[in-house]
Write a protein that holds these residues in place. Structure first.
Motif, PDB file in Angstrom:
ATOM      1  N   ILE A  87      24.183  36.244 -25.332  1.00 32.78           N
ATOM      2  CA  ILE A  87      24.921  37.144 -24.506  1.00 32.78           C
ATOM      3  C   ILE A  87      23.883  38.010 -23.877  1.00 32.78           C
ATOM      4  CG2 ILE A  87      27.217  37.209 -25.407  1.00 32.78           C
ATOM      5  CD1 ILE A  87      26.027  39.603 -27.213  1.00 32.78           C
ATOM      6  N   GLY A  88      24.124  39.094 -22.999  1.00 37.60           N
ATOM      7  CA  GLY A  88      23.081  39.854 -22.424  1.00 37.60           C
ATOM      8  C   GLY A  88      22.601  39.375 -21.001  1.00 37.60           C
ATOM      9  N   GLU A  89      21.287  39.848 -20.701  1.00 35.87           N
ATOM     10  CA  GLU A  89      20.721  39.547 -19.600  1.00 35.87           C
ATOM     11  C   GLU A  89      19.769  38.028 -19.614  1.00 35.87           C
ATOM     12  OE1 GLU A  89      18.788  42.533 -17.563  1.00 35.87           O
ATOM     13  OE2 GLU A  89      20.607  43.586 -16.891  1.00 35.87           O
ATOM     14  N   MET A  90      19.938  37.347 -18.998  1.00 37.60           N
ATOM     15  CA  MET A  90      18.995  36.070 -18.834  1.00 37.60           C
ATOM     16  C   MET A  90      18.521  35.788 -17.262  1.00 37.60           C
ATOM     17  SD  MET A  90      21.248  33.879 -21.396  1.00 37.60           S
ATOM     18  CE  MET A  90      22.860  34.910 -21.239  1.00 37.60           C
ATOM     19  N   MET A  91      17.347  35.328 -17.333  1.00 42.28           N
ATOM     20  CA  MET A  91      16.639  34.749 -16.229  1.00 42.28           C
ATOM     21  C   MET A  91      16.784  33.491 -16.080  1.00 42.28           C
ATOM     22  SD  MET A  91      15.712  37.707 -15.433  1.00 42.28           S
ATOM     23  CE  MET A  91      15.408  39.293 -16.431  1.00 42.28           C
ATOM     24  N   PRO A  92      16.553  32.741 -14.977  1.00 37.87           N
ATOM     25  CA  PRO A  92      16.443  31.473 -14.530  1.00 37.87           C
ATOM     26  C   PRO A  92      15.789  30.639 -15.409  1.00 37.87           C
ATOM     27  CG  PRO A  92      16.529  32.570 -12.510  1.00 37.87           C
ATOM     28  CD  PRO A  92      16.511  33.541 -13.523  1.00 37.87           C
ATOM     29  N   CYS A  93      16.066  29.435 -15.994  1.00 33.94           N
ATOM     30  CA  CYS A  93      15.505  28.622 -17.054  1.00 33.94           C
ATOM     31  C   CYS A  93      15.932  29.145 -18.526  1.00 33.94           C
ATOM     32  CB  CYS A  93      14.098  28.358 -16.756  1.00 33.94           C
ATOM     33  SG  CYS A  93      13.769  27.604 -15.197  1.00 33.94           S
ATOM     34  N   ASP A  94      16.258  30.432 -18.734  1.00 34.00           N
ATOM     35  CA  ASP A  94      16.375  30.738 -20.085  1.00 34.00           C
ATOM     36  C   ASP A  94      17.819  29.843 -20.708  1.00 34.00           C
ATOM     37  OD1 ASP A  94      14.729  32.644 -19.793  1.00 34.00           O
ATOM     38  OD2 ASP A  94      15.990  34.309 -19.974  1.00 34.00           O
ATOM     39  N   GLN A  95      17.816  29.679 -21.961  1.00 33.61           N
ATOM     40  CA  GLN A  95      18.648  28.960 -22.662  1.00 33.61           C
ATOM     41  C   GLN A  95      20.121  29.797 -22.673  1.00 33.61           C
ATOM     42  OE1 GLN A  95      16.726  25.789 -25.339  1.00 33.61           O
ATOM     43  NE2 GLN A  95      16.338  27.969 -26.217  1.00 33.61           N
ATOM     44  N   ILE A  96      21.201  29.188 -22.547  1.00 35.59           N
ATOM     45  CA  ILE A  96      22.354  29.969 -22.503  1.00 35.59           C
ATOM     46  C   ILE A  96      23.199  29.684 -23.882  1.00 35.59           C
ATOM     47  CG2 ILE A  96      24.647  30.694 -21.582  1.00 35.59           C
ATOM     48  CD1 ILE A  96      23.502  29.916 -18.957  1.00 35.59           C
ATOM     49  N   VAL A  97      23.310  28.283 -23.937  1.00 32.21           N
ATOM     50  CA  VAL A  97      24.409  27.694 -24.971  1.00 32.21           C
ATOM     51  C   VAL A  97      23.758  26.651 -25.514  1.00 32.21           C
ATOM     52  CG1 VAL A  97      25.492  26.420 -23.468  1.00 32.21           C
ATOM     53  CG2 VAL A  97      26.739  27.074 -25.414  1.00 32.21           C
ATOM     54  N   LEU A  98      23.891  26.211 -26.849  1.00 34.98           N
ATOM     55  CA  LEU A  98      23.900  25.083 -27.527  1.00 34.98           C
ATOM     56  C   LEU A  98      25.087  24.559 -28.234  1.00 34.98           C
ATOM     57  CD1 LEU A  98      22.085  23.136 -29.003  1.00 34.98           C
ATOM     58  CD2 LEU A  98      21.545  24.716 -30.907  1.00 34.98           C
ATOM     59  N   VAL A  99      25.424  23.505 -28.081  1.00 36.12           N
ATOM     60  CA  VAL A  99      26.400  22.516 -28.717  1.00 36.12           C
ATOM     61  C   VAL A  99      25.747  21.503 -29.511  1.00 36.12           C
ATOM     62  CG1 VAL A  99      28.523  21.397 -28.459  1.00 36.12           C
ATOM     63  CG2 VAL A  99      28.384  23.525 -27.253  1.00 36.12           C
TER      64      VAL A  99
END
Length: 163
Positions: A87-99
């Protein structure tokens, strides 16, 4: 029951190797581990994206993610699984989710990981806001294609393992 946190909602980034090692720890019966890492794209719907911000409702979000994870365990014979969502602010190429999903056989792991991601895209209580380079913003809705992908899972699954 293990102390392992099967669901995490966090601002900080995650390390794939560390998380997969934690998922596998104590399981000698695993024949397959399937993982999916979602990342921030720099373009969406033809627009350049400079920042993606994810908001959530603490408590409700974790319960919803756990419910999705447990549905996968009801449908397939799995050894373990985990969901990490940032959650929060992320920039392009940052990881968002892991399953990540482990099972005795690869098919169950692949199917369950795909199922979890499809359900996350449509049923997880996150609110996404994109910011463009000029400072304009927009809220992101679920795509029709996400709803169509989730709909295919409304069929019962045979939990029996292959020979």
């Amino acid at each position: 029951m293990s102390e392992f946190p099967f669901v995490k909602v966090q601002k900080e980034d995650f390390d794939l190797t560390t998380e997969i090692n934690a998922l596998r720890k104590g399981h000698k019966d695993i024949g397959a581990v399937v993982s999916f890492v979602g990342t921030v794209r720099d373009i969406n719907e033809g627009d350049d994206i400079s920042v993606l911000e994810l908001e959530h409702y603490p408590g409700m979000t974790e319960k919803a993610l756990e419910a999705i994870r447990l549905q996968a365990h009801e449908r397939w014979s799995l050894q373990s699984s985990m969901i990490i969502h940032r959650i929060g602010e992320m920039m392009p190429c940052d990881q968002i989710v892991l399953v990540a999903v482990s099972s005795r056989h690869r098919e169950a792991a692949f199917e369950a990981a795909h199922f979890i991601m499809d359900y996350l895209k449509t049923n997880a209580p996150f609110w996404k806001k994109e910011t463009f380079p000029n400072g304009d913003m927009r809220w992101v809705d679920a795509r029709v294609s996400d709803k169509e992908a989730e709909a295919r899972w409304h069929q019962p699954v045979n939990k029996e393992e292959p020979a």
